[in-house]
Design an enzyme around this catalytic site. Structure first.
Site, PDB file in Angstrom:
ATOM      1  N   ARG A  99       0.834  -1.206   0.000  1.00  0.00           N
ATOM      2  CA  ARG A  99       0.000   0.000   0.000  1.00  0.00           C
ATOM      3  C   ARG A  99       0.869   1.255   0.000  1.00  0.00           C
ATOM      4  O   ARG A  99       1.909   1.302   0.629  1.00  0.00           O
ATOM      5  CB  ARG A  99      -0.918  -0.014   1.223  1.00  0.00           C
ATOM      6  CG  ARG A  99      -1.898   1.148   1.242  1.00  0.00           C
ATOM      7  CD  ARG A  99      -2.692   1.209   2.524  1.00  0.00           C
ATOM      8  NE  ARG A  99      -3.787   0.244   2.539  1.00  0.00           N
ATOM      9  CZ  ARG A  99      -4.559   0.026   3.604  1.00  0.00           C
ATOM     10  NH1 ARG A  99      -4.331   0.672   4.729  1.00  0.00           N
ATOM     11  NH2 ARG A  99      -5.545  -0.844   3.550  1.00  0.00           N
ATOM     12  N   ARG A 106       3.601   7.223  -6.081  1.00  0.00           N
ATOM     13  CA  ARG A 106       3.184   5.922  -6.603  1.00  0.00           C
ATOM     14  C   ARG A 106       4.373   5.170  -7.206  1.00  0.00           C
ATOM     15  O   ARG A 106       4.428   3.953  -7.190  1.00  0.00           O
ATOM     16  CB  ARG A 106       2.085   6.112  -7.658  1.00  0.00           C
ATOM     17  CG  ARG A 106       0.745   6.567  -7.066  1.00  0.00           C
ATOM     18  CD  ARG A 106      -0.303   6.728  -8.165  1.00  0.00           C
ATOM     19  NE  ARG A 106      -1.604   7.140  -7.624  1.00  0.00           N
ATOM     20  CZ  ARG A 106      -2.025   8.392  -7.534  1.00  0.00           C
ATOM     21  NH1 ARG A 106      -1.238   9.385  -7.915  1.00  0.00           N
ATOM     22  NH2 ARG A 106      -3.223   8.669  -7.065  1.00  0.00           N
ATOM     23  N   ASN A 138      -0.899   0.137  -7.646  1.00  0.00           N
ATOM     24  CA  ASN A 138      -0.041   1.247  -8.056  1.00  0.00           C
ATOM     25  C   ASN A 138       1.443   0.911  -7.957  1.00  0.00           C
ATOM     26  O   ASN A 138       1.826   0.096  -7.139  1.00  0.00           O
ATOM     27  CB  ASN A 138      -0.349   2.482  -7.197  1.00  0.00           C
ATOM     28  CG  ASN A 138      -1.512   3.277  -7.752  1.00  0.00           C
ATOM     29  OD1 ASN A 138      -1.620   3.432  -8.968  1.00  0.00           O
ATOM     30  ND2 ASN A 138      -2.381   3.765  -6.883  1.00  0.00           N
ATOM     31  N   HIS A 193      -1.402   7.830 -14.599  1.00  0.00           N
ATOM     32  CA  HIS A 193      -2.319   7.952 -13.459  1.00  0.00           C
ATOM     33  C   HIS A 193      -1.536   8.603 -12.336  1.00  0.00           C
ATOM     34  O   HIS A 193      -0.542   8.072 -11.865  1.00  0.00           O
ATOM     35  CB  HIS A 193      -2.798   6.563 -13.021  1.00  0.00           C
ATOM     36  CG  HIS A 193      -3.512   6.558 -11.695  1.00  0.00           C
ATOM     37  ND1 HIS A 193      -4.599   7.355 -11.437  1.00  0.00           N
ATOM     38  CD2 HIS A 193      -3.281   5.859 -10.556  1.00  0.00           C
ATOM     39  CE1 HIS A 193      -5.010   7.131 -10.193  1.00  0.00           C
ATOM     40  NE2 HIS A 193      -4.222   6.237  -9.638  1.00  0.00           N
ATOM     41  N   THR A 248      -7.430   5.121  -0.075  1.00  0.00           N
ATOM     42  CA  THR A 248      -8.638   5.422  -0.850  1.00  0.00           C
ATOM     43  C   THR A 248      -9.289   4.089  -1.200  1.00  0.00           C
ATOM     44  O   THR A 248      -8.595   3.091  -1.360  1.00  0.00           O
ATOM     45  CB  THR A 248      -8.338   6.185  -2.163  1.00  0.00           C
ATOM     46  OG1 THR A 248      -7.727   5.290  -3.087  1.00  0.00           O
ATOM     47  CG2 THR A 248      -7.428   7.382  -1.928  1.00  0.00           C
TER      48      THR A 248
END
Length: 332
Positions: A99, A106, A138, A193, A248
């Site tokens: 995470r 990222r 990610n 992204h 998130t």
């Protein structure tokens, strides 16, 4: 002695129970479970499989969902550490990985997650050789490339969730400013992204009316209304949510279910998702970036050639160079 079931039910045929629309979610963290519940609520699958390495958490999440079966229309929910539970999946969604920590970029996550993918992807391919892979972990653009390399799948079947969420955030914020529902606010965020994503100001419209035509300064530094702030908020919003609640989940889960719907129902809707972009916009390396793609039963069947300004194209190229700089150092 006949059982109660035998007394109640007269069986007519011995059925081979093979799922027709099976979806697997790998990783039952906050994001994986948000994807799972969003998919269940949209009735997209006849079987949902969950996979993770933490067995207690995995079993608990499966049971919790199973207990909601009365309120759902997905007849079979299964889980296991062993990938045999994923067999015959049409779509496999990968959310597993380390995470992102507060303030961590990222891209920092990358080698940690490559090592995890080296275990996951071959197992997925073994049991569902014809599936579509939807990568959410990610940094998503790099990990979609990694999944493509490891799987050996054709590029149409390896999709990154990419800028689908960035564009959704953008349209939400645009709608808040204009007092219009996001569905009627059209605008695309493309490229990487995250931090270096590219908002396409020229494409922003409501009911086909171009915002840039009405307000030529849109997205520039001399804009009195500072619309550039909208994109800045998109970039910062994930970091802010992570800072506030630790991760998130809901928006990305809903965004992934939206992509899953287009794939499972062969809708051929256009989404900004991460795909192999080599040969476009002067990009010469094997990089995955978000462009508008037509999504259906075969994954990405086509992509839309967006007209970009030279500045937008340069930003896309810069993202590609950054990503390739990282990718070429990766250890497979």
């Amino acid at each position: 002695m006949a059982t109660l079931k035998d007394q109640l039910i007269h069986n007519l045929l011995k059925e081979e129970q093979t799922p027709q629309n099976k979806i697997t979610v790998v990783g039952v963290g906050a994001v994986g479970m948000a994807c799972a519940i969003s998919i269940l609520m949209k009735d997209l699958a006849d079987e949902l499989a969950l996979v993770d390495v933490i067995e207690d958490k995995l079993k608990g999440e499966m049971m919790d969902l199973q207990h909601g079966s009365l309120f759902l229309r997905t007849p079979k929910i299964v889980s296991g550490k062993d990938y045999n539970v994923t067999a015959n999946s049409k779509l496999v969604i990968i959310t597993a990985g380390a995470r992102q920590q507060e303030g961590e970029s990222r891209l920092n996550l990358v080698q940690r997650n490559v090592n995890i993918f080296k275990f996951i992807i071959p197992n997925v391919v073994k049991y569902s050789p014809n599936c579509k892979l939807l990568i959410v972990s990610n940094p998503v653009d790099i990990l979609t490339y990694v999944a493509w390399k490891i799987s050996g799948f054709p590029k149409n079947r390896v999709i990154g969730s990419g800028c689908n969420l960035d564009s959704a955030r953008f349209r939400y914020l645009m709608g808040e400013r204009l007092g219009v529902h996001p569905l009627s606010c059209h605008g695309w965020v493309l490229g990487e992204h995250g931090d270096s994503s590219v908002p396409v100001w020229s494409g922003m419209n409501v009911a086909g009316v171009s915002l840039k035509t009405l307000h030529p300064d849109l997205g520039t530094d001399k804009d009195k209304e500072q619309w550039k702030e909208v994109h800045k908020q998109v970039v910062e919003s994930a970091y802010e949510v992570i800072k506030l609640k630790g991760y998130t989940s809901w928006a990305i889960g809903l965004s992934v279910a939206d992509l899953a719907e287009s794939i499972m129902k062969n809708l051929r809707r256009v989404h900004p998702v991460s795909t192999m972009i080599k040969g476009l916009y002067g990009i010469k390396d094997d990089v995955f970036l978000s462009v508008p793609c037509i999504l259906g039963q075969n994954g990405i069947s086509d992509l839309v050639k967006v007209t970009l300004t030279s500045e937008e194209e340069a930003r896309l190229k810069k993202s590609a160079d950054t990503l390739w700089g990282i990718q070429k150092e990766l250890q497979f």
